[in-house]
Design a protein around this motif. Structure first.
Motif, PDB file in Angstrom:
ATOM      1  N   THR A   1       5.716   5.353   8.557  1.00 23.87           N
ATOM      2  CA  THR A   1       4.536   6.204   8.677  1.00 23.87           C
ATOM      3  C   THR A   1       3.639   6.034   7.459  1.00 23.87           C
ATOM      4  O   THR A   1       4.118   5.831   6.349  1.00 23.87           O
ATOM      5  CB  THR A   1       4.982   7.682   8.786  1.00 23.87           C
ATOM      6  N   LEU A   2       2.340   6.174   7.682  1.00 22.10           N
ATOM      7  CA  LEU A   2       1.358   6.080   6.601  1.00 22.10           C
ATOM      8  C   LEU A   2       1.193   7.443   5.935  1.00 22.10           C
ATOM      9  O   LEU A   2       1.090   8.465   6.613  1.00 22.10           O
ATOM     10  CB  LEU A   2       0.012   5.615   7.164  1.00 22.10           C
ATOM     11  N   GLN A   3       1.163   7.440   4.604  1.00 23.76           N
ATOM     12  CA  GLN A   3       0.879   8.657   3.842  1.00 23.76           C
ATOM     13  C   GLN A   3      -0.311   8.402   2.928  1.00 23.76           C
ATOM     14  O   GLN A   3      -0.511   7.289   2.443  1.00 23.76           O
ATOM     15  CB  GLN A   3       2.085   9.090   3.005  1.00 23.76           C
ATOM     16  N   GLN A   4      -1.084   9.473   2.704  1.00 25.45           N
ATOM     17  CA  GLN A   4      -2.278   9.422   1.857  1.00 25.45           C
ATOM     18  C   GLN A   4      -2.122  10.473   0.765  1.00 25.45           C
ATOM     19  O   GLN A   4      -1.715  11.607   1.048  1.00 25.45           O
ATOM     20  CB  GLN A   4      -3.502   9.722   2.713  1.00 25.45           C
ATOM     21  N   LYS A   5      -2.454  10.091  -0.462  1.00 23.27           N
ATOM     22  CA  LYS A   5      -2.374  11.057  -1.560  1.00 23.27           C
ATOM     23  C   LYS A   5      -3.645  11.902  -1.555  1.00 23.27           C
ATOM     24  O   LYS A   5      -4.756  11.383  -1.657  1.00 23.27           O
ATOM     25  CB  LYS A   5      -2.215  10.352  -2.890  1.00 23.27           C
TER      26      LYS A   5
ATOM     27  N   TRP B   1       1.454  14.091  -1.319  1.00 19.07           N
ATOM     28  CA  TRP B   1       1.355  13.077  -0.279  1.00 19.07           C
ATOM     29  C   TRP B   1       1.290  13.760   1.075  1.00 19.07           C
ATOM     30  O   TRP B   1       2.120  14.603   1.393  1.00 19.07           O
ATOM     31  CB  TRP B   1       2.543  12.126  -0.328  1.00 19.07           C
ATOM     32  N   VAL B   2       0.288  13.386   1.875  1.00 20.91           N
ATOM     33  CA  VAL B   2       0.095  13.965   3.203  1.00 20.91           C
ATOM     34  C   VAL B   2       0.395  12.879   4.242  1.00 20.91           C
ATOM     35  O   VAL B   2      -0.136  11.767   4.166  1.00 20.91           O
ATOM     36  CB  VAL B   2      -1.351  14.475   3.371  1.00 20.91           C
TER      37      VAL B   2
ATOM     38  N   GLY C   1     -14.275   7.299  -0.483  1.00 21.16           N
ATOM     39  CA  GLY C   1     -13.811   7.115  -1.850  1.00 21.16           C
ATOM     40  C   GLY C   1     -12.542   6.279  -1.867  1.00 21.16           C
ATOM     41  O   GLY C   1     -12.158   5.661  -0.867  1.00 21.16           O
ATOM     42  N   LYS C   2     -11.891   6.271  -3.024  1.00 19.08           N
ATOM     43  CA  LYS C   2     -10.661   5.504  -3.204  1.00 19.08           C
ATOM     44  C   LYS C   2      -9.493   6.287  -2.608  1.00 19.08           C
ATOM     45  O   LYS C   2      -9.248   7.433  -2.985  1.00 19.08           O
ATOM     46  CB  LYS C   2     -10.431   5.244  -4.691  1.00 19.08           C
ATOM     47  N   ASN C   3      -8.776   5.675  -1.677  1.00 16.66           N
ATOM     48  CA  ASN C   3      -7.633   6.312  -1.027  1.00 16.66           C
ATOM     49  C   ASN C   3      -6.343   5.652  -1.493  1.00 16.66           C
ATOM     50  O   ASN C   3      -6.172   4.434  -1.328  1.00 16.66           O
ATOM     51  CB  ASN C   3      -7.743   6.163   0.493  1.00 16.66           C
ATOM     52  N   ASN C   4      -5.440   6.448  -2.073  1.00 15.61           N
ATOM     53  CA  ASN C   4      -4.110   5.968  -2.437  1.00 15.61           C
ATOM     54  C   ASN C   4      -3.230   6.137  -1.208  1.00 15.61           C
ATOM     55  O   ASN C   4      -3.086   7.250  -0.682  1.00 15.61           O
ATOM     56  CB  ASN C   4      -3.527   6.761  -3.600  1.00 15.61           C
ATOM     57  N   LEU C   5      -2.624   5.039  -0.765  1.00 11.68           N
ATOM     58  CA  LEU C   5      -1.815   5.053   0.449  1.00 11.68           C
ATOM     59  C   LEU C   5      -0.442   4.462   0.182  1.00 11.68           C
ATOM     60  O   LEU C   5      -0.254   3.698  -0.777  1.00 11.68           O
ATOM     61  CB  LEU C   5      -2.512   4.237   1.548  1.00 11.68           C
TER      62      LEU C   5
END
Length: 138
Positions: free
Chosen positions: A83-87, A92-93, A117-121
């Motif tokens: 699964t993908l998570q985004q900070k 972490w969501v 913007g910048k997405n940490n994944l």
């Protein structure tokens, strides 16, 4: 001493019977002997630590533009979901984007992001996570 035909046959018969009895005694002794253990006690192999790699197809996209995240896994069974998570802020969501791992350990996930913007994944599966990667949304 003269050896007659009858005497020769008797010697041959005794020799055959002796050889057969020795052979049978050997197999009987083998059958009666306790079997030696052929396999040692099975030891558990050390558990392979699961790993996940992740690579986005692009580093910058427009809002809601489709891109792919591909990678490989080790130590995860085929069919296990990644699964993908985004900070977001400090936590972490989990995003609604997941895919099962293939038999060869690979996966390919289609993603659309709207947060500019910048997405940490990262990609996760239970307690295993990939290294963090960035995708900028314009």
């Amino acid at each position: 001493m003269t050896i007659t035909k009858r005497h020769s046959l008797r010697i041959a018969a005794v020799g055959v019977i002796s050889a057969a009895s020795v052979a049978l005694a050997g197999t009987a002794a083998m059958a009666a002997a306790p079997a030696a253990p052929t396999a040692s006690v099975a030891q558990k192999a050390p558990a392979v630590k699961a790993t996940i790699s992740a690579k986005p197809s692009v580093t910058s996209v427009k809002a809601w533009q489709l891109f792919r995240v591909t990678g490989t896994t080790t130590g995860l069974k085929a069919g296990t979901k990644v699964t993908l998570q985004q900070k977001q802020g400090a936590k972490w969501v989990t995003l609604p984007a997941s895919v099962p791992v293939a038999h060869n350990g690979a996966y390919s996930l289609g993603v659309k992001l709207g947060l500019k913007g910048k997405n940490n994944l990262r990609i996760v599966s239970s307690s295993t996570a990939s290294p963090v990667f960035d995708v900028t949304v314009r």
